[in-house]
Design a protein around this motif. Structure first.
Motif, PDB file in Angstrom:
ATOM      1  N   ALA A 122       1.350   7.093   1.805  1.00 26.22           N
ATOM      2  CA  ALA A 122       0.514   8.302   1.930  1.00 26.22           C
ATOM      3  C   ALA A 122      -1.167   7.833   2.043  1.00 26.22           C
ATOM      4  O   ALA A 122      -1.665   8.629   2.660  1.00 26.22           O
ATOM      5  CB  ALA A 122       0.705   9.450   0.803  1.00 26.22           C
ATOM      6  N   GLN A 123      -1.209   6.845   1.182  1.00 22.38           N
ATOM      7  CA  GLN A 123      -2.891   6.401   1.413  1.00 22.38           C
ATOM      8  C   GLN A 123      -2.879   5.794   2.943  1.00 22.38           C
ATOM      9  O   GLN A 123      -4.119   6.100   3.649  1.00 22.38           O
ATOM     10  CB  GLN A 123      -3.091   5.423   0.404  1.00 22.38           C
ATOM     11  CG  GLN A 123      -4.449   4.916   0.625  1.00 22.38           C
ATOM     12  CD  GLN A 123      -5.319   6.136   0.141  1.00 22.38           C
ATOM     13  OE1 GLN A 123      -5.727   6.447  -1.053  1.00 22.38           O
ATOM     14  NE2 GLN A 123      -6.083   6.190   1.189  1.00 22.38           N
ATOM     15  N   LEU A 124      -1.938   5.074   3.335  1.00 27.03           N
ATOM     16  CA  LEU A 124      -1.958   4.388   4.643  1.00 27.03           C
ATOM     17  C   LEU A 124      -2.251   5.464   5.668  1.00 27.03           C
ATOM     18  O   LEU A 124      -2.814   5.264   6.728  1.00 27.03           O
ATOM     19  CB  LEU A 124      -0.838   3.351   5.025  1.00 27.03           C
ATOM     20  CG  LEU A 124      -0.618   2.233   4.213  1.00 27.03           C
ATOM     21  CD1 LEU A 124       0.555   1.774   4.674  1.00 27.03           C
ATOM     22  CD2 LEU A 124      -1.843   1.322   4.413  1.00 27.03           C
ATOM     23  N   ARG A 125      -1.402   6.574   5.525  1.00 23.36           N
ATOM     24  CA  ARG A 125      -1.161   7.720   6.336  1.00 23.36           C
ATOM     25  C   ARG A 125      -2.789   8.435   6.309  1.00 23.36           C
ATOM     26  O   ARG A 125      -3.270   8.667   7.521  1.00 23.36           O
ATOM     27  CB  ARG A 125      -0.337   8.719   5.803  1.00 23.36           C
ATOM     28  CG  ARG A 125       0.224   9.669   7.080  1.00 23.36           C
ATOM     29  CD  ARG A 125       1.374  10.713   6.641  1.00 23.36           C
ATOM     30  NE  ARG A 125       2.593   9.714   6.640  1.00 23.36           N
ATOM     31  CZ  ARG A 125       3.164   9.651   5.512  1.00 23.36           C
ATOM     32  NH1 ARG A 125       2.736  10.128   4.147  1.00 23.36           N
ATOM     33  NH2 ARG A 125       4.213   8.713   5.404  1.00 23.36           N
ATOM     34  N   ALA A 126      -3.370   8.775   5.198  1.00 27.37           N
ATOM     35  CA  ALA A 126      -4.632   9.247   4.972  1.00 27.37           C
ATOM     36  C   ALA A 126      -5.678   8.303   5.846  1.00 27.37           C
ATOM     37  O   ALA A 126      -6.572   9.007   6.589  1.00 27.37           O
ATOM     38  CB  ALA A 126      -4.859   9.363   3.750  1.00 27.37           C
ATOM     39  N   TRP A 127      -5.649   7.053   5.611  1.00 29.75           N
ATOM     40  CA  TRP A 127      -6.442   6.186   6.182  1.00 29.75           C
ATOM     41  C   TRP A 127      -6.414   6.070   7.938  1.00 29.75           C
ATOM     42  O   TRP A 127      -7.351   5.835   8.446  1.00 29.75           O
ATOM     43  CB  TRP A 127      -6.487   4.860   5.799  1.00 29.75           C
ATOM     44  CG  TRP A 127      -6.847   4.513   4.195  1.00 29.75           C
ATOM     45  CD1 TRP A 127      -8.083   5.019   3.803  1.00 29.75           C
ATOM     46  CD2 TRP A 127      -6.419   3.708   3.295  1.00 29.75           C
ATOM     47  NE1 TRP A 127      -8.155   4.655   2.698  1.00 29.75           N
ATOM     48  CE2 TRP A 127      -7.331   3.791   2.119  1.00 29.75           C
ATOM     49  CE3 TRP A 127      -5.611   2.655   3.350  1.00 29.75           C
ATOM     50  CZ2 TRP A 127      -7.005   3.124   1.204  1.00 29.75           C
ATOM     51  CZ3 TRP A 127      -5.370   1.841   2.379  1.00 29.75           C
ATOM     52  CH2 TRP A 127      -6.016   1.988   1.102  1.00 29.75           C
ATOM     53  N   ALA A 163       0.819  -1.233   0.078  1.00 26.51           N
ATOM     54  CA  ALA A 163       0.029  -0.043  -0.096  1.00 26.51           C
ATOM     55  C   ALA A 163       0.818   1.401   0.156  1.00 26.51           C
ATOM     56  O   ALA A 163       1.950   1.036   0.596  1.00 26.51           O
ATOM     57  CB  ALA A 163      -1.143   0.017   1.327  1.00 26.51           C
ATOM     58  N   ASP A 164       0.478   2.214  -0.578  1.00 25.08           N
ATOM     59  CA  ASP A 164       1.171   3.736  -0.873  1.00 25.08           C
ATOM     60  C   ASP A 164       1.070   3.916   0.775  1.00 25.08           C
ATOM     61  O   ASP A 164      -0.054   4.229   1.132  1.00 25.08           O
ATOM     62  CB  ASP A 164       0.381   4.453  -1.692  1.00 25.08           C
ATOM     63  CG  ASP A 164       0.849   5.924  -1.529  1.00 25.08           C
ATOM     64  OD1 ASP A 164       2.216   5.980  -1.632  1.00 25.08           O
ATOM     65  OD2 ASP A 164       0.091   6.777  -1.861  1.00 25.08           O
ATOM     66  N   ALA A 196     -12.245   4.320   6.444  1.00 22.33           N
ATOM     67  CA  ALA A 196     -11.171   4.588   6.372  1.00 22.33           C
ATOM     68  C   ALA A 196     -10.310   3.428   7.268  1.00 22.33           C
ATOM     69  O   ALA A 196      -9.514   2.821   6.570  1.00 22.33           O
ATOM     70  CB  ALA A 196     -10.619   5.984   6.723  1.00 22.33           C
ATOM     71  N   ALA A 218      -5.678  -3.214   3.446  1.00 23.48           N
ATOM     72  CA  ALA A 218      -4.529  -3.250   2.839  1.00 23.48           C
ATOM     73  C   ALA A 218      -3.406  -3.513   3.748  1.00 23.48           C
ATOM     74  O   ALA A 218      -2.393  -3.888   3.192  1.00 23.48           O
ATOM     75  CB  ALA A 218      -4.454  -1.320   2.671  1.00 23.48           C
TER      76      ALA A 218
END
Length: 194
Positions: A11-16, A8-9, A27, A34
């Motif tokens: 940045a995407q993990l951080r956003a979730w 998983a990206d 989220a 992920a």
């Protein structure tokens, strides 16, 4: 849990993770989907038993849900933070089972091993660089401040638990942690690790 781990990206993990901190269930579900296969693999490698790994994964995601608000992106990548939670819980299970004599068959070398066996060499190098930067910045903190940060974030204790264990007022612990996190952020930013 037989799904192969996905990358998983961050940045995407951080956003979730930030979404989970706001109690966004969608989220959190995306975060789980992920990252759970890889985190389960880590727990299974440490514990060697599916039922224990599943239990640790479940407990870890409960902790992630409750502590998502405490996640500091300047201190670690999302997967590094979640991996530490799973690893710590898995080692706690190992220690508990050994101390109660529940399972003598578990490999004692697992307790000494802190490497994430599921990580790629590039991820290990990144984690190693981040860990070294964090260790250097932690060393610059006062000893008592290092202790409260370690208890709260590396041992996953609540601020109240830290205050009780150290016989300090809760307000003092909160202040020390807040100031220490600010100092760590500044230190890591100056090193380019934030």
């Amino acid at each position: 849990m037989s799904t192969p781990p996905t990358q998983a990206d961050p940045a995407q993990l951080r956003a979730w993770l930030h979404g989970a901190a706001r109690r966004d269930r969608l989220a959190f579900r995306a975060l789980y989907e992920a990252s759970a296969p890889r985190l389960y693999g880590l727990a299974l490698r440490i514990l060697g038993r599916r039922e224990l790994a599943e239990e640790v994964l479940q407990e870890s995601f409960v902790a992630i849900w409750h502590h998502a608000v405490d996640y500091e992106s300047a201190l670690s990548a999302p997967m590094t933070w979640m991996t530490a939670i799973v690893r710590n819980r898995a080692f706690d299970v190992l220690r508990h089972r050994r101390s109660t004599g529940e399972d003598d068959a578990l490999d004692s070398a697992a307790l000494a091993s802190l490497a994430d066996l599921a990580a790629t060499p590039a991820e290990r190098l990144q984690t190693s660089s981040e860990a070294q930067a964090l260790a250097d910045c932690m060393a610059a903190l006062e000893a008592r401040h290092r202790e409260v940060i370690g208890m709260a974030f590396f041992h996953d204790l609540s601020y109240s638990d830290v205050a009780n264990k150290l016989t300090l007022p809760l307000g003092t612990v909160k202040t020390w942690i807040r100031r220490s996190l600010a100092r760590l952020h500044d230190c890591l930013s100056a090193r380019g690790a934030a």
